[in-house]
Design a protein around this motif. Structure first.
Motif, PDB file in Angstrom:
ATOM      1  N   GLY A  12       0.796  -1.213   0.000  1.00  0.00           N
ATOM      2  CA  GLY A  12       0.000   0.000   0.000  1.00  0.00           C
ATOM      3  C   GLY A  12       0.834   1.270   0.000  1.00  0.00           C
ATOM      4  N   ALA A  13       0.134   2.387  -0.087  1.00  0.00           N
ATOM      5  CA  ALA A  13       0.777   3.706  -0.001  1.00  0.00           C
ATOM      6  C   ALA A  13      -0.273   4.700   0.465  1.00  0.00           C
ATOM      7  CB  ALA A  13       1.336   4.131  -1.359  1.00  0.00           C
ATOM      8  N   SER A  14      -0.026   5.314   1.594  1.00  0.00           N
ATOM      9  CA  SER A  14      -0.981   6.250   2.182  1.00  0.00           C
ATOM     10  C   SER A  14      -0.253   7.461   2.741  1.00  0.00           C
ATOM     11  CB  SER A  14      -1.772   5.572   3.306  1.00  0.00           C
ATOM     12  OG  SER A  14      -2.468   6.515   4.101  1.00  0.00           O
ATOM     13  N   VAL A  57      -0.150  -7.876  13.658  1.00  0.00           N
ATOM     14  CA  VAL A  57      -0.149  -7.984  12.204  1.00  0.00           C
ATOM     15  C   VAL A  57       0.979  -7.114  11.656  1.00  0.00           C
ATOM     16  CG1 VAL A  57      -1.832  -6.112  11.867  1.00  0.00           C
ATOM     17  CG2 VAL A  57      -1.562  -7.864  10.110  1.00  0.00           C
ATOM     18  N   LEU A  58       1.662  -7.580  10.628  1.00  0.00           N
ATOM     19  CA  LEU A  58       2.776  -6.840  10.049  1.00  0.00           C
ATOM     20  C   LEU A  58       2.366  -6.195   8.739  1.00  0.00           C
ATOM     21  CD1 LEU A  58       5.774  -9.250  10.718  1.00  0.00           C
ATOM     22  CD2 LEU A  58       4.754  -7.508  12.203  1.00  0.00           C
ATOM     23  N   SER A  59       2.991  -5.054   8.446  1.00  0.00           N
ATOM     24  CA  SER A  59       2.672  -4.279   7.244  1.00  0.00           C
ATOM     25  C   SER A  59       3.932  -4.027   6.440  1.00  0.00           C
ATOM     26  CB  SER A  59       2.026  -2.945   7.638  1.00  0.00           C
ATOM     27  OG  SER A  59       1.809  -2.133   6.501  1.00  0.00           O
ATOM     28  N   MET A  60       3.849  -4.296   5.123  1.00  0.00           N
ATOM     29  CA  MET A  60       4.949  -4.039   4.191  1.00  0.00           C
ATOM     30  C   MET A  60       4.450  -3.060   3.126  1.00  0.00           C
ATOM     31  SD  MET A  60       6.357  -7.945   3.606  1.00  0.00           S
ATOM     32  CE  MET A  60       7.461  -7.429   2.297  1.00  0.00           C
ATOM     33  N   PRO A  61       4.377  -1.763   3.434  1.00  0.00           N
ATOM     34  CA  PRO A  61       3.920  -0.802   2.425  1.00  0.00           C
ATOM     35  C   PRO A  61       4.836  -0.801   1.205  1.00  0.00           C
ATOM     36  CG  PRO A  61       3.997   0.207   4.618  1.00  0.00           C
ATOM     37  CD  PRO A  61       4.708  -1.106   4.710  1.00  0.00           C
ATOM     38  N   GLY A  85       5.392  -0.737  -4.936  1.00  0.00           N
ATOM     39  CA  GLY A  85       4.336  -1.726  -4.761  1.00  0.00           C
ATOM     40  C   GLY A  85       4.737  -3.085  -5.301  1.00  0.00           C
ATOM     41  N   TYR A  86       5.389  -3.070  -6.454  1.00  0.00           N
ATOM     42  CA  TYR A  86       5.878  -4.306  -7.065  1.00  0.00           C
ATOM     43  C   TYR A  86       6.890  -4.997  -6.150  1.00  0.00           C
ATOM     44  CZ  TYR A  86       8.960  -6.986 -10.262  1.00  0.00           C
ATOM     45  OH  TYR A  86       9.743  -7.937 -10.857  1.00  0.00           O
ATOM     46  N   LEU A  87       7.867  -4.245  -5.654  1.00  0.00           N
ATOM     47  CA  LEU A  87       8.905  -4.828  -4.814  1.00  0.00           C
ATOM     48  C   LEU A  87       8.341  -5.390  -3.514  1.00  0.00           C
ATOM     49  CD1 LEU A  87      11.816  -2.296  -5.353  1.00  0.00           C
ATOM     50  CD2 LEU A  87      11.888  -4.741  -5.867  1.00  0.00           C
ATOM     51  N   ALA A  88       7.416  -4.667  -2.894  1.00  0.00           N
ATOM     52  CA  ALA A  88       6.820  -5.162  -1.656  1.00  0.00           C
ATOM     53  C   ALA A  88       6.112  -6.494  -1.903  1.00  0.00           C
ATOM     54  CB  ALA A  88       5.844  -4.131  -1.095  1.00  0.00           C
ATOM     55  N   ALA A  89       5.345  -6.564  -2.985  1.00  0.00           N
ATOM     56  CA  ALA A  89       4.620  -7.797  -3.297  1.00  0.00           C
ATOM     57  C   ALA A  89       5.567  -8.929  -3.656  1.00  0.00           C
ATOM     58  CB  ALA A  89       3.638  -7.543  -4.438  1.00  0.00           C
TER      59      ALA A  89
END
Length: 393
Positions: A107-109, A125-129, A313-317
């Motif tokens: 994500g990106a916010s 829960v972990l987040s990888m923006p 976004g690509y790299l995080a996924a």
């Protein structure tokens, strides 16, 4: 031990697991259940970041088309926080509480990390923006973005100006959202610690989405600035450059963050004074290189803009898929979190530093950017250095 991963390698690993038929549980532990992921994004409002989650979706769709992870499909839900704290709070609770996602990815916010970091810690829960923007993305053990972030970017921007370009009398103009001011100023102070230099002027009163930046540009020009380092997003930065052009400020150098590094920005400006200089957070996508080949082809296939946001976004996924592909057993929030905490560093030539969740979350790494420049009359970005710019250099 460090490992290098490319786009093809990650998908191949996922496909291999899909064909292996290994046992594994889903987000709810049930056999065959989807692996539920989500992301909170600013998709509407004054500053938007749609490419990051769109890029992550494209990666997950490709994984699903290749058979999923261990035969399990990835179910990805993106929610718009509208740049509003209440909406960001509701979005996180929808994903974590109602949807019971095993992690947040890509994500990106503008604001959500700061708003939701305590809630993510509470819910384990972990987040990888894909793109971390606000302060909370860089001071929580539960959040580790794929990018180095605007505050590190500010340090690199100033280093690029003073050390690579040899500029003096650099002024800093800041657009402040939420509680980001101390972090931006810390980025400036880090530059001062490294170089012994200080900005000629710091003006933190610039508005996001301003209709006219002339007063701020005039103030900087009258102060004797030879260059201005600004953290504006693409539309704002275009307005700032045009305001300088209208003032006849032909000898100013613009030092912007990665947020303006796009083909749209380049095509919108024929005049850029003595140039717009950016330390790109990822390998320059405007260069014809195998380094970005998989990302570029996937973005073009899905009609997603080629920007640093879609790179993030690509790299995080891709990093997340690599972690899942190396897991055994069930895919639950607990097991996925454990895998992220225990992961080996993932190296990718698209970025200057290896990705390892805990080290990124703790900010225990050396950030780096690749300098690029947009010269007047070219409407095209070019590399202005032959390697990554690192604070250690």
């Amino acid at each position: 031990m460090k490992r290098r991963i490319t786009g093809v390698a990650a998908i191949a690993a996922a496909s291999a697991l899909a064909l292996s038929g290994c046992a594994g549980g889903g987000g709810d532990g049930g056999e065959g259940a989807p692996i539920k992921l989500g992301s909170v994004n600013t998709l509407s409002g004054a500053a938007t970041f749609p490419e990051a989650s769109a890029a992550a979706q494209a990666v997950f769709d490709r994984v699903n088309a290749d058979g999923g992870i261990d035969g399990r499909m990835i179910e990805y839900n993106t929610v718009d926080d509208k740049g509003d704290p209440a909406s960001a709070t509701a979005a996180a609770r929808e994903l974590v509480g109602s949807d019971e996602v095993v992690a947040l990815v890509g994500g990106a916010s503008l604001i959500e990390c700061e708003v939701n970091q305590d809630y993510y810690a509470q819910e384990s829960v972990l987040s990888m923006p894909g793109i971390g923007v606000d302060t909370g993305c860089f001071n929580s053990p539960n959040i580790a973005p794929a990018n180095l972030g605007p505050f590190n970017d500010m340090t690199l921007t100033l280093l690029n100006g003073s050390e690579n370009l040899g500029l003096d009398d650099i002024c800093v103009l800041l657009e402040i959202a939420g509680s980001t001011k101390p972090s931006y100023l810390a980025g400036v102070e880090k530059w001062t610690e490294i170089t012994g230099k200080e900005p000629l002027l710091v003006d933190d009163s610039l508005p996001y989405g301003g209709s006219d930046y002339t007063p701020y540009i005039v103030k900087a020009k009258n102060a004797g600035c030879s260059a201005i380092a600004v953290n504006g997003i693409e539309p704002d930065a275009i307005g700032q450059v045009k305001a300088a052009q209208a003032q006849g400020w032909d000898d100013v150098t613009f030092l912007f963050l990665t947020s303006v590094y796009s083909e749209n920005f380049a095509s919108a400006l024929d005049w850029t004074g003595k140039g717009v200089h950016v330390p790109a957070e990822f390998y320059p996508f405007t260069e014809d290189s195998e380094i970005n080949a998989d990302w570029k082809s996937l973005m073009e296939e899905n009609d997603i803009a080629l920007t640093s946001f879609s790179q993030g976004g690509y790299l995080a996924a891709m990093n997340f898929v690599e972690v899942l592909s190396n897991m055994d057993g069930e895919f639950t929030r607990e097991s996925v979190s454990a895998a992220l905490h225990d992961m080996e560093p993932i190296e990718n030539p698209m970025v200057a530093f290896p990705y390892q969740f805990d080290r990124i979350a703790e900010q225990e790494y050396t950030p780096g950017g690749w300098p690029v420049v947009l010269e007047s009359g070219t409407r095209a970005w070019e590399k202005s250095a032959d390697d990554w710019l690192l604070p250690a250099n």
